[in-house]
Write a protein that holds these residues in place. Structure first.
Motif, PDB file in Angstrom:
ATOM      1  N   ALA A 175       0.483   4.495   6.803  1.00 25.32           N
ATOM      2  CA  ALA A 175       1.187   5.616   7.409  1.00 25.32           C
ATOM      3  C   ALA A 175       2.581   5.227   7.891  1.00 25.32           C
ATOM      4  O   ALA A 175       3.526   6.020   7.814  1.00 25.32           O
ATOM      5  N   ASP A 176       2.741   3.996   8.361  1.00 28.05           N
ATOM      6  CA  ASP A 176       4.042   3.601   8.890  1.00 28.05           C
ATOM      7  C   ASP A 176       5.080   3.313   7.812  1.00 28.05           C
ATOM      8  O   ASP A 176       6.244   3.060   8.117  1.00 28.05           O
ATOM      9  N   THR A 177       4.657   3.355   6.529  1.00 31.23           N
ATOM     10  CA  THR A 177       5.630   3.158   5.438  1.00 31.23           C
ATOM     11  C   THR A 177       5.871   4.440   4.642  1.00 31.23           C
ATOM     12  O   THR A 177       6.615   4.417   3.660  1.00 31.23           O
ATOM     13  N   GLN A 178       5.268   5.546   5.039  1.00 33.35           N
ATOM     14  CA  GLN A 178       5.425   6.780   4.269  1.00 33.35           C
ATOM     15  C   GLN A 178       6.876   7.204   4.122  1.00 33.35           C
ATOM     16  O   GLN A 178       7.297   7.665   3.054  1.00 33.35           O
ATOM     17  N   GLU A 179       7.650   7.055   5.188  1.00 28.57           N
ATOM     18  CA  GLU A 179       9.038   7.509   5.123  1.00 28.57           C
ATOM     19  C   GLU A 179       9.835   6.761   4.063  1.00 28.57           C
ATOM     20  O   GLU A 179      10.717   7.334   3.413  1.00 28.57           O
TER      21      GLU A 179
END
Length: 371
Positions: free
Chosen positions: A242-246
């Protein structure tokens, strides 16, 4: 100063504002000389060996050109080179402004090149499962295909085609899959695309995919591989934290293209799918009949799956960059009910088919816009 330096939040572009890529995946025939264990089409369709006429293919191309603005055509199968009038289909597509790719298992005689020259195609796509002939033969089940496909790759490059190669990764070939990078660079291929095995067709029956963590480790290994300047390498992230989605949104992730009906798959019998992930069990969303799409009245059609939000998505702060992920993981029992994968908001599923360039962005040219 940048927004970050000023302490301002970055304004992220939602994924569904990304540029759309409109492909038509046309299956002019489901006849095939092989029965590969990776085949998402499945043996039932291959055994039926249905074939569409040139007139039917033209009608379909015209329809999607007008109604969706589609401009890229993939010719698949089965084995498309087994269609007796494939060259005419290619000519008709080019006359209508389509960029055309043939996707082949490489199991054809060299005379195919005589009828469809490099001036008629934007790329010739071959599938190869390993640089190790033993592993490739184990997946293909054909003792001669490795030599035939590698010879055809070499010959296509010599003749001036844009040569692309696809490898479907499973537990069977993953350990040596990166050996394809130097192998194909030496062979003269332009691009290599790795794909994650889906639980569809033969792939769901004969082979085992990598689990989410294994796939993320495999993608990291690709990025850690020394860049090969002679070969463009692509892979689908598929599962991301989730913390790399951007970062994937910044690299162009468009969300689920099936939800926007950008990539129709049309079979000779007229069935139309929005995504190959739902090709089992007659879940097509429509049938092409008399120059129009007739929606499938079954409540189990794939369109209902795409238009259903996974309950885990409700209230999730990540949907702007993940777009609800891939519907397959909450809608197909082979994924969720068997406990293989369900989204926990820590590891989220992206489109299994969307690929990115390894080792950073490459110049925008036809090698990459046709991915």
């Amino acid at each position: 100063m940048t927004a970050v330096e000023l302490g301002m939040p970055l304004q992220r572009k939602p994924i569904y504002t990304q540029p759309r890529e409109r492909f038509v995946f046309l299956y002019p025939t489901t006849a095939c000389s092989l029965r590969c264990k990776t085949c998402y089409v499945g043996n039932t369709r291959l055994n039926a060996a249905n074939t569409m006429s040139v007139e039917r293919a033209v009608e379909i191309m015209d329809y999607f050109k007008v109604t969706g603005g589609h401009d890229k055509l993939y010719l698949l199968g089965g084995e498309p080179t087994m269609h007796p009038e494939l060259a005419q289909i290619v000519r008709e597509a080019r006359d209508r402004g389509y960029k055309v790719t043939i996707s082949s298992n490489g199991d054809f005689e060299e005379s195919i090149f005589d009828g469809i020259g490099p001036d008629m195609l934007d790329s010739f796509n071959f599938s190869l499962e390993s640089a190790d002939p033993t592993i490739h033969r184990k997946i293909r089940g054909n003792p001669k295909n490795f030599e035939q496909v590698t010879n055809n790759i070499r010959r296509a490059r010599e003749l001036g085609y844009q040569v692309r190669v696809m490898c479907t990764v499973s537990q069977t070939n993953a350990p040596g899959a990166l050996d394809l990078i130097p192998f194909l660079a030496d062979l003269g291929a332009h691009t290599l695309s790795y794909h994650n095995l889906g639980k569809t067709g033969n792939g769901g029956r004969f082979l085992q995919p990598l689990n989410p963590q294994e796939w993320m480790d495999f993608c990291a290994a690709i990025e850690a591989h020394p860049p090969e300047p002679r070969l463009a390498v692509y892979y689908p992230p598929t599962f991301v934290t989730a913390d790399t989605q951007e970062q994937w949104a910044d690299r162009g992730y468009p969300g689920c293209p099936a939800r926007t009906l950008d990539r129709p798959h049309i079979y000779p019998d007229g069935t139309v799918y929005a995504c190959p992930v739902f090709m089992d069990d007659d879940r097509h969303y429509a049938r092409f009949e008399d120059g129009r799409l007739v929606l499938n009245p079954s409540p189990n059609n794939e369109l209902n799956a795409y238009m259903t939000a996974d309950p885990v998505c409700t209230g999730c702060p990540n949907t702007g960059t993940c777009g609800g992920g891939c519907p397959a993981y909450s809608q197909i029992p082979a994924y969720g009910d068997e406990g293989w994968y369900t989204c926990d908001r820590q590891i989220t599923p992206l489109c299994i088919l969307w690929t990115v360039s390894a080792w950073g962005a490459r110049p925008a040219d036809s090698l990459h816009t046709l991915r």
